[in-house]
Scaffold this motif. Structure first.
Motif, PDB file in Angstrom:
ATOM      1  N   LEU A  95      41.814  43.364  39.496  1.00 22.86           N
ATOM      2  CA  LEU A  95      40.842  43.116  40.545  1.00 22.86           C
ATOM      3  C   LEU A  95      40.027  41.884  40.178  1.00 22.86           C
ATOM      4  O   LEU A  95      39.701  41.658  39.013  1.00 22.86           O
ATOM      5  CB  LEU A  95      39.924  44.326  40.720  1.00 22.86           C
ATOM      6  CG  LEU A  95      40.626  45.659  40.986  1.00 22.86           C
ATOM      7  CD1 LEU A  95      39.588  46.754  41.211  1.00 22.86           C
ATOM      8  CD2 LEU A  95      41.578  45.576  42.172  1.00 22.86           C
ATOM      9  N   ILE A  96      39.706  41.043  41.188  1.00 20.39           N
ATOM     10  CA  ILE A  96      38.868  39.863  40.995  1.00 20.39           C
ATOM     11  C   ILE A  96      37.704  39.959  41.969  1.00 20.39           C
ATOM     12  O   ILE A  96      37.644  40.883  42.791  1.00 20.39           O
ATOM     13  CB  ILE A  96      39.667  38.568  41.235  1.00 20.39           C
ATOM     14  CG1 ILE A  96      40.194  38.517  42.689  1.00 20.39           C
ATOM     15  CG2 ILE A  96      40.834  38.455  40.247  1.00 20.39           C
ATOM     16  CD1 ILE A  96      40.890  37.228  43.048  1.00 20.39           C
ATOM     17  N   ASP A  97      36.749  39.037  41.868  1.00 18.29           N
ATOM     18  CA  ASP A  97      35.622  39.039  42.794  1.00 18.29           C
ATOM     19  C   ASP A  97      36.135  38.903  44.222  1.00 18.29           C
ATOM     20  O   ASP A  97      36.832  37.932  44.551  1.00 18.29           O
ATOM     21  CB  ASP A  97      34.659  37.890  42.486  1.00 18.29           C
ATOM     22  CG  ASP A  97      33.885  38.125  41.195  1.00 18.29           C
ATOM     23  OD1 ASP A  97      33.837  39.296  40.753  1.00 18.29           O
ATOM     24  OD2 ASP A  97      33.358  37.148  40.638  1.00 18.29           O
ATOM     25  N   ASN A  98      35.818  39.880  45.069  1.00 19.43           N
ATOM     26  CA  ASN A  98      36.180  39.861  46.491  1.00 19.43           C
ATOM     27  C   ASN A  98      37.684  39.863  46.732  1.00 19.43           C
ATOM     28  O   ASN A  98      38.148  39.352  47.758  1.00 19.43           O
ATOM     29  CB  ASN A  98      35.562  38.643  47.191  1.00 19.43           C
ATOM     30  CG  ASN A  98      34.063  38.636  47.093  1.00 19.43           C
ATOM     31  OD1 ASN A  98      33.414  39.668  47.297  1.00 19.43           O
ATOM     32  ND2 ASN A  98      33.484  37.486  46.762  1.00 19.43           N
ATOM     33  N   GLY A  99      38.454  40.416  45.812  1.00 17.98           N
ATOM     34  CA  GLY A  99      39.886  40.443  46.056  1.00 17.98           C
ATOM     35  C   GLY A  99      40.668  41.006  44.888  1.00 17.98           C
ATOM     36  O   GLY A  99      40.149  41.779  44.083  1.00 17.98           O
ATOM     37  N   PHE A 100      41.930  40.603  44.783  1.00 12.38           N
ATOM     38  CA  PHE A 100      42.776  41.108  43.710  1.00 12.38           C
ATOM     39  C   PHE A 100      43.938  40.147  43.455  1.00 12.38           C
ATOM     40  O   PHE A 100      44.235  39.262  44.262  1.00 12.38           O
ATOM     41  CB  PHE A 100      43.312  42.507  44.042  1.00 12.38           C
ATOM     42  CG  PHE A 100      44.090  42.602  45.328  1.00 12.38           C
ATOM     43  CD1 PHE A 100      45.439  42.281  45.381  1.00 12.38           C
ATOM     44  CD2 PHE A 100      43.468  43.032  46.496  1.00 12.38           C
ATOM     45  CE1 PHE A 100      46.157  42.384  46.562  1.00 12.38           C
ATOM     46  CE2 PHE A 100      44.173  43.129  47.692  1.00 12.38           C
ATOM     47  CZ  PHE A 100      45.529  42.809  47.729  1.00 12.38           C
ATOM     48  N   ALA A 101      44.576  40.330  42.302  1.00 14.24           N
ATOM     49  CA  ALA A 101      45.800  39.614  41.960  1.00 14.24           C
ATOM     50  C   ALA A 101      46.958  40.597  42.033  1.00 14.24           C
ATOM     51  O   ALA A 101      46.786  41.793  41.763  1.00 14.24           O
ATOM     52  CB  ALA A 101      45.699  39.010  40.566  1.00 14.24           C
ATOM     53  N   MET A 102      48.123  40.104  42.402  1.00 10.12           N
ATOM     54  CA  MET A 102      49.289  40.970  42.526  1.00 10.12           C
ATOM     55  C   MET A 102      50.551  40.242  42.074  1.00 10.12           C
ATOM     56  O   MET A 102      50.601  39.009  42.041  1.00 10.12           O
ATOM     57  CB  MET A 102      49.470  41.448  43.969  1.00 10.12           C
ATOM     58  CG  MET A 102      49.708  40.334  44.975  1.00 10.12           C
ATOM     59  SD  MET A 102      49.965  40.933  46.669  1.00 10.12           S
ATOM     60  CE  MET A 102      51.721  41.375  46.611  1.00 10.12           C
ATOM     61  N   THR A 103      51.543  41.009  41.681  1.00  8.29           N
ATOM     62  CA  THR A 103      52.848  40.447  41.365  1.00  8.29           C
ATOM     63  C   THR A 103      53.574  40.131  42.670  1.00  8.29           C
ATOM     64  O   THR A 103      53.208  40.624  43.746  1.00  8.29           O
ATOM     65  CB  THR A 103      53.703  41.425  40.556  1.00  8.29           C
ATOM     66  OG1 THR A 103      53.869  42.630  41.334  1.00  8.29           O
ATOM     67  CG2 THR A 103      53.050  41.776  39.230  1.00  8.29           C
TER      68      THR A 103
END
Length: 205
Positions: A82-90
């Motif tokens: 999870l990142i600020d105001n969002g997320f990272a995904m594969t």
């Protein structure tokens, strides 16, 4: 056993960072979480193996995500952090799909270096008939004035100002809001139009 390998195993995040270089991009789109809730999004960086996006609906780490992104199309994978105001995904993809993604991202990176906020391969014109009709996601119809027009998008002025990423119809052409303007907003067509029919298509009622 046909379903045994429906989705390729996700690449570990550290491995993905070593194998693929992420590029900064500005891509609008929509994504669906595992519970089938759907939200608009903005991808801020991407590689053939993963991406990071600003997103109003944030799932859990490990959750499956399906996204439809401008210029890229459908991608799917799992949330890695999870990142600020969002997320990272594969990004789960075959080697052939990753090669295609790499080519698309190279084009997008070069476009940004040239400071082209959208595809400018098509010249813009002032339509003979500037009167148009917008159909919004809920089905409501709003009259608009077509400021200018190309085979890939248009600038319009109306009493409504949809959010970035909103899907709508201009005439009978599907489009997405990509930028707000001082006197209206810019839309990008989901499919490039033909020179002989584009004006008739966007002014259809």
């Amino acid at each position: 056993m046909a379903l045994a390998h429906k989705f390729p195993p996700p690449t570990p995040v550290r491995e993905e960072r070593r194998r693929f270089q992420r590029v900064k991009v500005h891509l609008l789109g929509r994504y669906m979480l595992q519970d089938q809730r759907e939200f608009p999004c903005q991808v801020v960086n991407m590689s053939p193996g993963g991406l990071a996006m600003y997103a109003p609906g944030i799932g859990a780490v490990g959750e499956r995500v399906i996204a439809y992104l401008d210029h890229i199309g459908r991608v799917e994978g799992k949330i890695t952090r999870l990142i600020d105001n969002g997320f990272a995904m594969t990004v789960s993809a075959t080697p052939r799909k990753r090669d295609k993604l790499a080519a698309q991202l190279t084009w997008l990176a070069n476009r940004d270096i040239l400071n082209l906020p959208e595809d400018r391969r098509h010249d813009r014109i002032i339509p003979r008939n500037p009167s148009g009709l917008l159909t919004l996601e809920g089905g409501s119809k709003v009259p608009c004035r077509i400021i200018d027009l190309s085979l890939s998008g248009a600038a319009v002025s109306s009493t409504t100002r949809p959010e970035l990423g909103t899907l709508l119809m201009l005439g009978r052409v599907q489009a997405r809001v990509v930028r707000h303007l001082e006197e209206g907003f810019a839309i990008e067509f989901l499919h490039a139009q033909l020179p002989d029919t584009v004006e008739d298509s966007v002014t259809a009622r």
